[in-house]
Design an enzyme around this catalytic site. Structure first.
Site, mmCIF file in Angstrom:
data_model
loop_
_atom_site.group_PDB
_atom_site.id
_atom_site.type_symbol
_atom_site.label_atom_id
_atom_site.label_comp_id
_atom_site.label_asym_id
_atom_site.label_seq_id
_atom_site.Cartn_x
_atom_site.Cartn_y
_atom_site.Cartn_z
ATOM 1 N N GLU A 2 5.547 -5.427 7.459
ATOM 2 C CA GLU A 2 5.428 -4.116 8.124
ATOM 3 C C GLU A 2 6.465 -3.860 9.203
ATOM 4 O OE1 GLU A 2 1.620 -4.907 6.180
ATOM 5 O OE2 GLU A 2 3.001 -6.074 7.374
ATOM 6 N N ASP A 24 -0.972 -5.227 10.156
ATOM 7 C CA ASP A 24 -2.324 -4.696 10.388
ATOM 8 C C ASP A 24 -3.315 -5.283 9.389
ATOM 9 O OD1 ASP A 24 -1.162 -3.313 8.277
ATOM 10 O OD2 ASP A 24 -2.297 -1.488 8.680
ATOM 11 N N GLY A 67 -1.144 -4.731 2.370
ATOM 12 C CA GLY A 67 -2.526 -4.402 2.021
ATOM 13 C C GLY A 67 -3.177 -5.438 1.137
ATOM 14 N N GLY A 119 0.802 -1.203 0.000
ATOM 15 C CA GLY A 119 0.000 0.000 0.000
ATOM 16 C C GLY A 119 0.836 1.253 0.000
#
Length: 516
Positions: free
Chosen positions: A188, A196, A165, A116
């Site tokens: 991440e 996440d 993402g 992302g």
């Protein structure tokens, strides 16, 4: 356990792909279209000029609706524009009586979604504008939650790079199809953030804490690895993808178009059709593992992972690994040592919360954490530091920046996980929207390889059979071969589970009992 709940919101953020091509960017806004625009068009002066295609294409194929990610120069990295196109279209499809299945795919053979637009988030934080990344994350997480509770079958074709993402667009779906080109990861930690997009709910539900391992190590999984670990539910060859789409597009559900309003109605009335979709995908699934395939984590490695990540804190994880002399523990310790302490502590606490929370509660918890992180001043922010190092400045060596490890305290970690004035000012209410009034503690559909719990239930007689005697190892294999219709890799999966949890030596290897 399923819950019916009714509370709303939107969320968005895009994630990280450590694939460098993905992130040089700011994208201009484009209008939504159900079909591809031409590559060129005539201007008023009669000259031919380039016209960019939409970043998401929406296509109708019989009763299927295709969501085609189409941002090739960024390997389909997810940005705000894409989220704002996909979310309303999914809501529209959920209400329509003319479609029966949603398929997420890509116009790009080598990538479903490489992550992302975190670079834009970091740049805005540097400009002292945390509202942009807060809104980004809120929109993204709401899209992920929408997918997780979607009332119609949603099939994610995880062909090619599926990271960050892209994982959020896929793993909450009941049908997650990997291929020989799949490269899946949650990287991440390497940019000073945390895993996440709802993965702190998904990952703790993988067996034996391997979800913790993949969350904190950032290891990349092949398609077969993703299938064997539980990220994917099916495995096909890429060349069969179009034929699979056509097959799914002609399926007719028993009942699906009367959208219900409670959890039990939405789920129970669709079980038969979900089974039909599963069977259709199995028609295209491989039937035999490659002879040379071996899951990268051995039973011994899995046992170490389970013991390490059952420790109460990340500090205790380090102590556990430091006390071991085997190569796997040393390698894992080295991997974790390269990550920022802020990310390690926040991620570990979120994963523990995710084990207990409902999916909606965990999305809200992730959103609170993300918003508090983007509100940390840029000069003290590991997220800004990591994104700048890897994705903006593109520094190859050293591989990692010097993290702000001296600022990490228990008080700091607790402050990241709690609602604050910053979250109140940055986020709109409700934090997570209640799209279909559905919430749950466990995913309602299980289409992948057998889990530890399923094998444990069979061995202990808690499978509803009423059996009071122990089975033989061969009976365990036969049972799951039959109940999964000889699903790809089922024999190897049962072997792995029995090597970690089966106890047969005390019965002269004639019978097997379960050890936790």
């Amino acid at each position: 356990m399923l819950r019916s709940s009714i509370k709303p919101i939107v969320s968005f953020h895009s994630k990280v792909s450590l694939t460098r091509a993905y992130l040089n960017s700011t994208t201009r806004s484009m209008s939504s279209s159900s079909s591809t625009k031409g590559a060129t068009s005539a201007s008023a002066s009669g000259k031919s000029e380039e016209v960019e295609e939409d970043v998401v294409l929406f296509k109708n194929e019989n009763s299927a609706r295709l969501i085609v990610l189409n941002r090739p120069r960024k390997l389909n990295s997810l940005n705000t524009e894409m989220i704002n196109l996909i979310t309303p279209r999914l809501i529209e499809y959920s209400k329509s009586t003319s479609n029966n299945v949603i398929i997420l795919t890509s116009s790009l053979p080598k990538s479903l979604c490489a992550g992302g637009d975190v670079a834009s988030c970091a740049i805005e934080i540097l400009k002292d504008n945390p509202l942009y990344p807060s809104d980004f994350f809120q929109q993204e997480y709401n899209l992920n939650y929408l997918i997780s509770t979607y009332p119609k079958p949603y099939v994610a074709l995880m062909d090619g790079i599926t990271m960050g993402g892209g994982v959020g667009l896929s793993v909450h779906a009941p049908f997650r199809v990997a291929t020989q080109t799949t490269k899946l990861a949650m990287p991440e930690m390497d940019i000073g953030f945390f895993p996440d997009v709802g993965t702190t709910f998904f990952l703790p539900r993988l067996d034996d804490k391997i979800g913790y391992y993949y969350a904190l190590s950032g290891d990349i999984l092949s398609g077969l690895d993703a299938y064997f670990a539980g990220f994917a539910t099916h495995y096909i060859k890429s060349e069969n993808k179009e034929a699979l789409i056509k097959r799914l597009s002609v399926l007719k559900p028993p009942v699906i178009n009367n959208v219900k309003t409670t959890t039990n109605e939405i789920l129970s009335n669709q079980q038969e059709y979900f089974a039909l979709v599963n069977n259709a995908i199995e028609e295209f699934s491989e039937t035999k593992l490659p002879e040379d395939y071996k899951f990268p984590l051995s039973p011994e490695d899995i046992t170490i992972i389970k013991q390490a990540f059952s420790q109460p804190t990340i500090k205790d994880v380090f102590k556990f690994l430091e006390g071991r002399k085997d190569n796997f523990s040393k390698t894992l310790l080295e991997k974790l040592t390269n990550k920022p302490l802020s990310s390690l502590n926040i991620a570990y606490e979120l994963l523990k919360l995710g084990e207990k929370n409902s999916i909606k509660s965990q999305f809200k918890q992730e959103l609170i954490a993300a918003t508090n992180i983007v509100n940390i001043p840029a000069k003290e922010n590991d997220f800004v530091l990591g994104v700048s190092h890897k994705l903006i400045d593109k520094i190859k060596l050293p591989a990692y920046p010097t993290w702000h490890n001296g600022n990490v305290s228990e008080t700091f970690i607790k402050s990241i996980l709690k609602s604050s004035i910053k979250t109140t000012k940055s986020l709109s209410e409700p934090y997570i929207k209640s799209f279909f009034g559905v919430d749950f503690d466990q995913y309602p559909h299980h289409m992948g390889l057998p889990s530890n719990q399923q094998v444990a239930d069979y061995i202990t007689g808690n499978d509803g059979s009423g059996r009071s005697y122990l089975p033989t190892p061969n009976e365990v294999h036969k049972y799951f071969a039959k109940t999964t219709n000889n699903k790809l890799g089922v024999e190897a999966k049962i072997n792995q589970i029995l090597q970690v949890h089966g106890e047969a030596s005390k019965y002269d290897n004639k019978y097997v009992s379960w050890k936790a």
